[in-house]
Scaffold this motif. Structure first.
Motif, mmCIF file in Angstrom:
data_model
loop_
_atom_site.group_PDB
_atom_site.id
_atom_site.type_symbol
_atom_site.label_atom_id
_atom_site.label_comp_id
_atom_site.label_asym_id
_atom_site.label_seq_id
_atom_site.Cartn_x
_atom_site.Cartn_y
_atom_site.Cartn_z
ATOM 1 N N GLY A 1 0.800 -1.217 0.000
ATOM 2 C CA GLY A 1 0.000 0.000 0.000
ATOM 3 C C GLY A 1 0.829 1.262 0.000
ATOM 4 O O GLY A 1 0.427 2.268 0.602
ATOM 5 N N GLU A 2 1.965 1.236 -0.686
ATOM 6 C CA GLU A 2 2.851 2.404 -0.681
ATOM 7 C C GLU A 2 2.515 3.386 -1.797
ATOM 8 O O GLU A 2 3.094 4.471 -1.857
ATOM 9 C CB GLU A 2 4.310 1.939 -0.808
ATOM 10 N N PHE A 3 1.625 3.019 -2.725
ATOM 11 C CA PHE A 3 1.253 3.917 -3.830
ATOM 12 C C PHE A 3 0.049 4.770 -3.426
ATOM 13 O O PHE A 3 -0.821 4.359 -2.639
ATOM 14 C CB PHE A 3 0.911 3.113 -5.081
ATOM 15 N N GLU A 4 0.007 5.955 -4.000
ATOM 16 C CA GLU A 4 -1.102 6.880 -3.761
ATOM 17 C C GLU A 4 -1.303 7.707 -5.007
ATOM 18 O O GLU A 4 -0.332 8.026 -5.709
ATOM 19 C CB GLU A 4 -0.803 7.775 -2.559
ATOM 20 N N LEU A 5 -2.560 8.034 -5.326
ATOM 21 C CA LEU A 5 -2.864 8.867 -6.492
ATOM 22 C C LEU A 5 -3.014 10.317 -6.075
ATOM 23 O O LEU A 5 -3.712 10.627 -5.100
ATOM 24 C CB LEU A 5 -4.137 8.391 -7.186
ATOM 25 N N LYS B 1 5.418 6.449 -1.982
ATOM 26 C CA LYS B 1 6.005 6.858 -0.711
ATOM 27 C C LYS B 1 6.717 5.650 -0.123
ATOM 28 O O LYS B 1 6.108 4.766 0.484
ATOM 29 C CB LYS B 1 4.936 7.373 0.241
ATOM 30 N N HIS B 2 8.049 5.646 -0.316
ATOM 31 C CA HIS B 2 8.863 4.534 0.164
ATOM 32 C C HIS B 2 9.035 4.667 1.673
ATOM 33 O O HIS B 2 9.264 5.769 2.197
ATOM 34 C CB HIS B 2 10.234 4.551 -0.529
ATOM 35 N N PRO B 3 8.947 3.570 2.410
ATOM 36 C CA PRO B 3 9.053 3.668 3.879
ATOM 37 C C PRO B 3 10.400 4.175 4.369
ATOM 38 O O PRO B 3 10.486 4.726 5.462
ATOM 39 C CB PRO B 3 8.785 2.233 4.344
ATOM 40 N N GLU B 4 11.444 4.016 3.594
ATOM 41 C CA GLU B 4 12.781 4.459 4.006
ATOM 42 C C GLU B 4 13.257 5.655 3.203
ATOM 43 O O GLU B 4 13.882 6.571 3.744
ATOM 44 C CB GLU B 4 13.777 3.304 3.855
ATOM 45 N N LYS B 5 13.014 5.656 1.890
ATOM 46 C CA LYS B 5 13.543 6.700 1.011
ATOM 47 C C LYS B 5 12.589 7.865 0.831
ATOM 48 O O LYS B 5 12.932 8.860 0.192
ATOM 49 C CB LYS B 5 13.873 6.095 -0.365
ATOM 50 N N GLY B 6 11.406 7.764 1.353
ATOM 51 C CA GLY B 6 10.442 8.837 1.192
ATOM 52 C C GLY B 6 9.807 8.809 -0.185
ATOM 53 O O GLY B 6 9.671 7.754 -0.820
#
Length: 926
Positions: free
Chosen positions: A681-685, A708-713
């Motif tokens: 669920g890291e993608f967002e529109l 939105k990567h959990p580590e790289k932002g």
């Protein structure tokens, strides 16, 4: 008493004859030795006479040139005005101006009438030096009538301190008054050096002697003999050789007296002498005496042997008579024995004849069997072993059929008749060694038929031995294996050679590459691996067809081979990718030269059938062992560098560096994370409004994916979208985007505008393989209670380059589901107006590159106006991207643009913020 007396007389005559022969031999040998000695002495005398003439002429010519110079100075001094005849400066200028300084072997000085030095032609200071005691001055001063040149005695120069002798002339004025002497001191070492170079043997002695007996120059021993009195050496001719002179030469262990010759130099008090020792006279004399002595010894031995034979022959006759009687008795005994032996031999011969008949019958049967064999049979002798092998004595019918040779053509000849240019010489050498050792062997060779055609043969050679174990013949059984070799060759080519270009394929190139890496590790050299990819090859393949693409690859391979050396290696590893291996590198300049040459030849036009096409190449370069010594790592490095070259604009070469490795690793980690990003669920529109420029209403929105990567932002779409396309995850991501956009547009239609539309970007990759899941998309819309016209599918111009039937069908099915079509980034790529109509495009989006610098009457303004007018003529709506200022918005509205999108209205925002925008702004105006 009569027989003994005759015997004594016979012995006496034999002794007299031997003595006479020995005396004659001694006389002849002595005469031969004496005549040889005389011949060598005569040769030496002739050499000395000839040589002394040549030396005298050379010395005379050298002195004559100097004398001519002195004569000129003498006349010039005599013609000077009286005032200048006593002027040191005037005389020095005269001596220096006449070229005397150009000579290094002599110089010129003027001595006045009192014997004092006045001036010299060089820098030596002779002024005031007393020369009045010199013999040449006294001669010229005393003899007023003599104006000829005179040579003085040799001596050390009073100023130069060198070994010299003087050539001089008297100087008089016009009235005949004695003014002085003009003299040229000549370095005697120059004459001695000339003598040393003129000696044709080390035992030749050359001297130049003054008439008073003093030695001026000599070779050898110049310095020791200078000014020494040479009159003790007689200048008379050599004595006539006699036996006493020969004896003297032997006693003294020398060559006897030298042959000498003397010759005076015309008009000068000088004598040239030459002494020549007869070449090798002593050694030759000793050799002649030894040979003569040997002859005398041989003659004596023969005489003694003859006398002994003659004396003993009488005794031998008596003994022979007794022996004859005994022999007659022995003969009778042997005849009896021989008769018995002949009876036995006759019986054995009859048995052998019977055996030979049986052997002949077996041989006939053997030949018939060999004639029926399908394999070739050749029988040769075991000896003699000639350079081409033993001679052929039998061939069967199969041999004749296979080779085209009749038995008459080959019998008596060697197997070399079957060899040709491609016959393996090393294998032939192995066969000859085994045959020479009488060993059996198996071999495979290329042989040649009578018509010159090749065929492969597998042969087994076996020695045939007799009952004693001795090799008597060789049997060679041969089988034609041409078809088998051709099949193996075909298999090898299929496994190692690219069938299209004829270049080594990946397998062969990798094997050769590994071998070269090992060689470099041993020798300490360097290698360069180039990874080359043809730019725009896919487009040419799609536009002109695969046949044209294949021709392009073949021509590209030929051009690559022409760019490299014989020691380099080029291969095709698949598609439009080639690899080049450069060996024996001293520096990077050779790599760059090859890379630049490849880029140049690839940029030239390719004439393929009726088409002329242009391509370029992108090249990645990695070095071994600088970057790595592992083949897999080097391939990966070159591949990464090649992709960097493509990303930098293509048609260039790029060296691999560690930063590329780090970027590649980062890319791999990002690609790995991308595969699980959807499930986590890291993608967002995000949504960016699209405004109707005529009324300012927000009627549409473009859905833009964010990660939105959990580590790289936040990771930019420009980074992960290409990765998603390369890895194929774009298909699942695109499906997710459609679902999210469909749910969002359904909600906004029910809350705000029933005709609201959301645009989604669809990658060309989504149309490949299984294609767009249009049934699933339609089912999703139906489950949400909305229609397809709420979704606008945005495609790029890149997709129009690959409009296959399957792509066209998918677009039409989406169209039939009610979805709208928009062409993104219009004007930046390849667009076909026919496809705009065939695919029922509804919108075109003008790329922001045309909008960013938009101004009245600018080129971008003209292009935008033309695109808008064209779209309207085709019934299409126009959306302008990248509007950032009110002025841009106003200009686009003026030229009739339908919709606008950009930061001037809003940046992309989350769905919640976009809803707030819809609620608070029913109209957004510039």
């Amino acid at each position: 008493m009569r027989v003994p007396y005759q015997y004594r007389m016979y012995k006496r005559r034999v002794f007299y004859a031997c003595g006479f022969v020995i005396a004659i031999s001694l006389s002849l040998v002595a005469w031969k030795i004496f005549s040889s000695y005389i011949d060598r002495e005569n040769i030496a005398r002739e050499q000395s006479r000839t040589f002394v003439h040549a030396i005298e002429a050379h010395v005379f010519h050298s002195l004559q040139l100097i004398d001519l110079s002195l004569l000129g100075f003498s006349n010039a001094l005599g013609l000077l005005p009286p005032a200048e005849q006593v002027s040191v400066d005037a005389i020095k200028r005269l001596l220096s101006s006449n070229g005397s300084l150009a000579r290094s072997d002599y110089w010129v000085l003027f001595i006045d009438a009192n014997g004092r030095g006045v001036a010299a032609s060089n820098d030596l200071s002779v002024a005031g030096t007393d020369y009045s005691d010199r013999d040449y001055f006294r001669v010229h001063k005393a003899n007023g009538a003599a104006k000829a040149a005179y040579v003085g005695e040799p001596d050390f120069g009073r100023v130069s301190r060198k070994r010299v002798f003087f050539l001089s002339r008297r100087v008089e004025d016009a009235a005949g008054r004695f003014l002085g002497v003009i003299a040229a001191p000549i370095e005697a070492s120059r004459i001695a050096s000339m003598f040393r170079h003129a000696r044709f043997r080390d035992d030749v002695v050359i001297k130049l002697v003054h008439e008073n007996g003093k030695t001026i120059a000599s070779a050898p021993s110049f310095e020791e003999n200078f000014t020494k009195d040479a009159r003790h050496a007689s200048h008379r001719g050599p004595e006539k050789p006699t036996m006493s002179t020969i004896y003297s030469a032997l006693v003294s262990h020398g060559a006897g007296k030298p042959a000498s010759a003397s010759r005076p130099i015309d008009g000068l008090p000088l004598i040239v002498t030459v002494e020549v020792f007869p070449e090798g006279n002593y050694q030759a004399l000793i050799t002649d005496i030894k040979a003569g002595g040997l002859i005398i010894l041989v003659v004596i031995a023969l005489a003694v042997t003859t006398a002994h034979f003659a004396i003993t022959s009488v005794d031998a006759v008596t003994r022979s008579r007794a022996a004859i009687l005994k022999a007659e008795r022995d003969v009778e005994i042997r005849v009896t024995q021989r008769t018995a032996n002949l009876h036995d031999a006759n019986r054995r011969l009859q048995d052998e004849v019977e055996e030979r008949k049986e052997a002949a019958e077996r041989l006939t049967l053997f030949e018939k069997c060999l004639a029926q064999l399908s394999d070739m049979v050749m029988i040769t002798e075991s000896y003699p072993l000639t350079s081409g092998g033993p001679r052929i004595i039998f061939v069967n019918n199969a041999f004749e059929r296979q080779t085209g040779y009749d038995s008459d053509d080959v019998l008596g000849r060697t197997p070399r008749i079957l060899q040709g240019p491609r016959t393996d010489r090393a294998e032939l050498s192995r066969i000859r060694d085994c045959v020479a050792r009488h060993e059996a062997l198996k071999a495979e060779l290329i042989n040649y038929r009578k018509d010159g055609s090749e065929y492969w043969v597998e042969m087994e050679i076996v020695p045939v031995r007799d009952k004693n174990g001795e090799c008597t013949q060789f049997v060679s059984i041969q089988r034609d294996i041409t078809d088998r070799k051709s099949a193996l060759d075909l298999i090898w080519k299929q496994a190692n050679i690219d069938s299209l270009t004829g270049l080594p394929n990946r397998q062969m190139f990798t094997a050769h590459f590994g071998h070269q890496i090992k060689s470099v590790a041993r020798s300490g050299g360097r290698l360069a691996l180039m990874f080359l990819d043809l730019d725009s090859f896919k487009e040419i393949n799609d536009v002109y067809g695969h046949d044209t693409g294949d021709l392009l690859l073949q021509e590209a391979g030929n051009r690559l081979k022409a760019c490299i050396r014989d020691c380099d290696f080029v291969g095709r590893i698949g598609g439009d990718e080639f690899t080049i291996l450069l060996t024996d590198l001293a520096s990077n300049s050779g790599i760059e030269r090859v890379a630049q040459e490849i880029l140049a030849v690839m940029s030239r036009p390719f004439q393929l059938h009726q088409h002329t096409v242009f391509i370029s190449a992108s090249i990645g370069v990695t070095l071994c062992p600088d970057d790595s010594s592992v083949p897999g790592d080097l391939f990966k490095n070159a591949d990464q560098a090649m992709y960097v070259a493509k990303s930098r604009g293509r048609n260039q070469y790029v060296y691999f560096d560690q930063q590329m490795q780090e970027q590649a690793q980062t890319k791999m980690r990002t690609a790995s994370d991308l595969r699980t990003a959807l499930s986590r669920g890291e993608f967002e529109l995000y949504y960016q409004p699209i405004v109707n420029l005529a009324n300012g209403h927000v009627e549409k929105a473009e859905a833009l994916i964010r990660w939105k990567h959990p580590e790289k932002g936040m990771i930019s779409p420009a980074t992960f979208i290409p990765l998603a396309e390369d890895t194929g995850t774009i298909v699942s991501i695109g499906d997710w985007v459609f679902g999210e956009a469909a749910r969002t547009v359904a909600a906004w239609r029910s809350r705000y505008r029933p005709d609201f539309q959301v645009s989604i970007n669809v990658s060309p990759v989504q149309f490949k393989n299984s294609g767009i899941p249009h049934k699933k998309w339609v089912a999703t819309l139906e489950s949400l209670g909305t229609t397809g016209d709420g979704i606008v599918v945005e495609i790029t111009e890149r997709l129009l380059l690959d409009v296959e039937d399957s792509v066209r069908r998918q677009l039409l099915m989406l169209r039939e589901a009610g979805m709208k079509m928009s062409l993104d980034d219009f004007g930046t790529g390849y667009s076909s107006l026919s496809y705009l109509k065939k695919l029922n495009i509804d919108f075109i989006k003008i790329d922001q590159s045309f909008v960013s610098a938009l101004a009245m009457d600018s080129e971008d303004m003209i292009l935008c106006e033309a695109m808008i007018a064209m779209a309207h003529k085709l019934g299409l709506k126009v959306v302008a991207e990248g509007i950032e200022t009110a002025a841009q918005c106003s200009l686009l509205r003026t030229i009739g643009c339908d919709f606008g999108q950009g930061y001037h209205f809003s940046k992309p925002v989350r769905a919640s913020l976009f809803e707030e925008l819809l609620q608070s702004h029913s109209a957004l105006m510039a």
